[in-house]
Design a protein around this motif. Structure first.
Motif, short mmCIF file in Angstrom:
data_model
loop_
_atom_site.label_atom_id
_atom_site.label_comp_id
_atom_site.label_asym_id
_atom_site.label_seq_id
_atom_site.Cartn_x
_atom_site.Cartn_y
_atom_site.Cartn_z
N SER A 19 -4.71 1.00 3.61
CA SER A 19 -6.09 1.11 4.07
C SER A 19 -6.78 -0.26 4.04
O SER A 19 -6.65 -1.01 3.08
N ASP A 20 -7.51 -0.56 5.09
CA ASP A 20 -8.27 -1.81 5.13
C ASP A 20 -9.53 -1.73 4.28
O ASP A 20 -10.22 -2.72 4.11
N HIS A 21 -9.85 -0.55 3.77
CA HIS A 21 -11.10 -0.35 3.04
C HIS A 21 -10.91 -0.26 1.52
O HIS A 21 -11.87 -0.05 0.79
N TYR A 68 -11.44 -9.20 0.40
CA TYR A 68 -10.48 -8.29 1.02
C TYR A 68 -9.21 -8.34 0.20
O TYR A 68 -8.63 -9.38 0.01
#
Length: 69
Positions: A19-21, A68
């Protein structure tokens, strides 16, 4: 450490890592695994090309965003 994880936990870590989140910090807080251990899990669970693509995406996004992974 990774040998102590259940298949369900490993599956959840892989899902979170893809997941990028979800950051490595969030994965660590929930599952008590380090970013290096997450990378080991990902290397063993993904096909080699998929693992390389994931690492490239994490590196590329990390260069563009302050927080990130």
């Amino acid at each position: 450490m990774t040998s102590l994880l259940s298949p369900a936990q490993i599956s959840e870590i892989v899902e979170m890592a893809l997941s990028d989140h979800v950051s490595f910090a969030q994965i660590t807080a929930q599952h008590k695994v380090t970013p290096d251990e997450v990378k080991i899990i990902m290397r063993t669970q993904l096909k080699p090309g998929s693992y390389r693509a994931w690492r490239k995406r994490v590196r590329d996004f990390g260069d563009r965003r302050a927080h990130y992974k």
